[in-house]
Design a protein around this motif. Structure first.
Motif, PDB file in Angstrom:
ATOM      1  N   UNK A  97      -4.756   1.999  -6.393  1.00 17.66           N
ATOM      2  CA  UNK A  97      -4.107   1.606  -6.691  1.00 17.66           C
ATOM      3  C   UNK A  97      -3.455   0.628  -7.628  1.00 17.66           C
ATOM      4  N   UNK A  98      -4.981  -0.024  -8.037  1.00 20.80           N
ATOM      5  CA  UNK A  98      -4.480  -1.178  -9.303  1.00 20.80           C
ATOM      6  C   UNK A  98      -3.720  -0.061 -10.805  1.00 20.80           C
ATOM      7  N   UNK A  99      -4.233   0.950 -10.838  1.00 20.76           N
ATOM      8  CA  UNK A  99      -4.201   1.717 -12.047  1.00 20.76           C
ATOM      9  C   UNK A  99      -2.161   2.108 -11.899  1.00 20.76           C
ATOM     10  N   UNK A 100      -1.968   2.807 -10.011  1.00 19.55           N
ATOM     11  CA  UNK A 100      -0.870   2.940  -9.808  1.00 19.55           C
ATOM     12  C   UNK A 100       0.402   1.304 -10.819  1.00 19.55           C
ATOM     13  N   UNK A 101      -0.178   0.096 -10.136  1.00 25.39           N
ATOM     14  CA  UNK A 101       0.616  -0.686 -10.695  1.00 25.39           C
ATOM     15  C   UNK A 101       0.629  -0.886 -11.775  1.00 25.39           C
ATOM     16  N   UNK A 104      -4.030 -10.750 -12.405  1.00 28.87           N
ATOM     17  CA  UNK A 104      -3.004 -11.906 -12.023  1.00 28.87           C
ATOM     18  C   UNK A 104      -1.557 -11.698 -11.814  1.00 28.87           C
ATOM     19  N   UNK A 105      -0.698 -10.482 -13.143  1.00 31.29           N
ATOM     20  CA  UNK A 105       0.190 -10.753 -12.537  1.00 31.29           C
ATOM     21  C   UNK A 105       0.028  -9.220 -11.955  1.00 31.29           C
ATOM     22  N   UNK A 106      -1.130  -8.497 -11.558  1.00 31.75           N
ATOM     23  CA  UNK A 106      -0.011  -6.900 -10.790  1.00 31.75           C
ATOM     24  C   UNK A 106      -0.296  -7.843 -10.057  1.00 31.75           C
ATOM     25  N   UNK A 107      -1.349  -8.775  -9.313  1.00 29.94           N
ATOM     26  CA  UNK A 107      -1.765  -8.801  -8.252  1.00 29.94           C
ATOM     27  C   UNK A 107      -0.570 -10.351  -7.417  1.00 29.94           C
ATOM     28  N   UNK A 108       0.188 -10.666  -8.291  1.00 29.87           N
ATOM     29  CA  UNK A 108       1.094 -11.545  -8.176  1.00 29.87           C
ATOM     30  C   UNK A 108       2.701 -10.603  -7.531  1.00 29.87           C
ATOM     31  N   UNK A 152       2.006  -9.637  -4.337  1.00 31.15           N
ATOM     32  CA  UNK A 152       2.435 -10.066  -3.258  1.00 31.15           C
ATOM     33  C   UNK A 152       3.613 -10.221  -3.157  1.00 31.15           C
ATOM     34  N   UNK A 153       4.346 -10.688  -4.088  1.00 34.34           N
ATOM     35  CA  UNK A 153       5.689 -10.522  -3.887  1.00 34.34           C
ATOM     36  C   UNK A 153       6.501  -9.302  -2.848  1.00 34.34           C
ATOM     37  N   UNK A 154       5.633  -7.867  -3.533  1.00 36.92           N
ATOM     38  CA  UNK A 154       5.562  -6.816  -2.684  1.00 36.92           C
ATOM     39  C   UNK A 154       5.871  -7.134  -1.059  1.00 36.92           C
TER      40      UNK A 154
END
Length: 202
Positions: free
Chosen positions: A112-116, A178-182, A185-187
Motif C-alpha cells: 500500500x505504501x508503494x501504491x500511495x 511522513x507526507x504519504x502517512x499524512x 490519515x487525511x483520507x
C-alpha cells in the motif's frame, strides 16, 4: 531517407484526400463533363483535396506507466545497493546510509505504501533523484576526495561532508514518508466524515 518521405506522403491525409478528389475528376472525365481539359480538372481537384485535408497529427509519445516507473526505480535501487557494498565507508556514515537504505526499501516495497507513492509524481521524482543521483554522487565524491586528502590533508575530513549529505537525504526521505502517512490519515479522516454525514442524512 527520400524513400521514407515518399512513403509517408503516400500514406498521408493530404495524398489520400487529394486522390479522392482526383477520382472525382476522372469520373467527370468519363461522364464527358471535363472535355479536353480533363488533366487540368483532375490535377486541380487533386490539389484542392490536398489543400483542404486536415494536417497530419503526430502520434502522442508513450511514456512508462507509474507502476513501470516504480519497477524501474526498484531495479536501479538494487544496482545502487550492489555498488555501495563495494565501497568502504566510516562507521558513522555507513550507519546513516544503512538507515537511509532501509527507509527507501520500505517506500519501494510492493504494497500500500508503494501504491500511495505512485499517486504522487513529485514524491517519485524525489526518490528517483536520491537513488539515481544524490546518493551515488555523495559516495563517489567521498571516495575521490578521501584519496586526495591522504596526499593533502584538508581542514575538514571528507567523511564529515558525507555524513552531512546523507543526513540531509535521510531527512528528505523521512519527510517523503511522513507526507504519504499524512495523506493516508487525511483520507481516513475524510472517509469517517463521509460515513458520519451519511448516517445523519434523512
Amino acid at each position: 531517407m527520400a524513400t521514407s518521405r515518399i512513403l509517408r506522403y503516400v500514406e498521408s491525409r493530404k495524398n489520400l484526400t487529394g486522390s479522392v478528389f482526383g477520382l472525382v475528376g476522372l469520373g467527370l472525365t468519363v461522364a464527358g463533363l471535363a472535355g479536353s481539359l480533363w488533366p487540368v480538372v483532375v490535377g486541380g481537384l487533386y490539389a484542392a483535396g490536398a489543400l483542404i485535408a486536415p494536417p497530419e497529427r503526430p502520434d502522442t509519445p508513450e511514456f512508462a506507466r507509474p507502476s513501470e516507473q516504480l519497477e524501474e526505480l526498484r531495479q536501479d535501487f538494487a544496482k545502487l545497493r550492489d555498488y555501495l557494498t563495494e565501497v568502504s565507508l566510516p562507521a558513522p556514515a555507513a550507519g546513516r546510509l544503512t538507515d537511509l537504505n532501509e527507509l527507501i526499501t520500505s517506500l519501494l516495497d510492493p504494497g500500500w505504501v508503494a501504491d500511495a507513492l505512485i499517486t504522487d509524481p513529485e514524491a517519485v521524482h524525489s526518490l528517483s533523484r536520491a537513488i539515481r543521483q544524490d546518493i551515488p554522487e555523495s559516495v563517489d565524491a567521498y571516495v575521490r576526495t578521501r584519496w586526495w586528502s591522504r596526499l593533502q590533508p584538508s581542514a575538514e575530513p571528507p567523511e564529515h561532508h558525507l555524513e552531512r549529505q546523507l543526513t540531509v537525504l535521510h531527512d528528505e526521505a523521512h519527510a517523503l514518508a511522513a507526507g504519504i502517512h499524512e495523506a493516508e490519515a487525511r483520507r481516513q479522516e475524510s472517509h469517517t466524515h463521509y460515513l458520519e454525514e451519511r448516517r445523519q442524512a434523512p
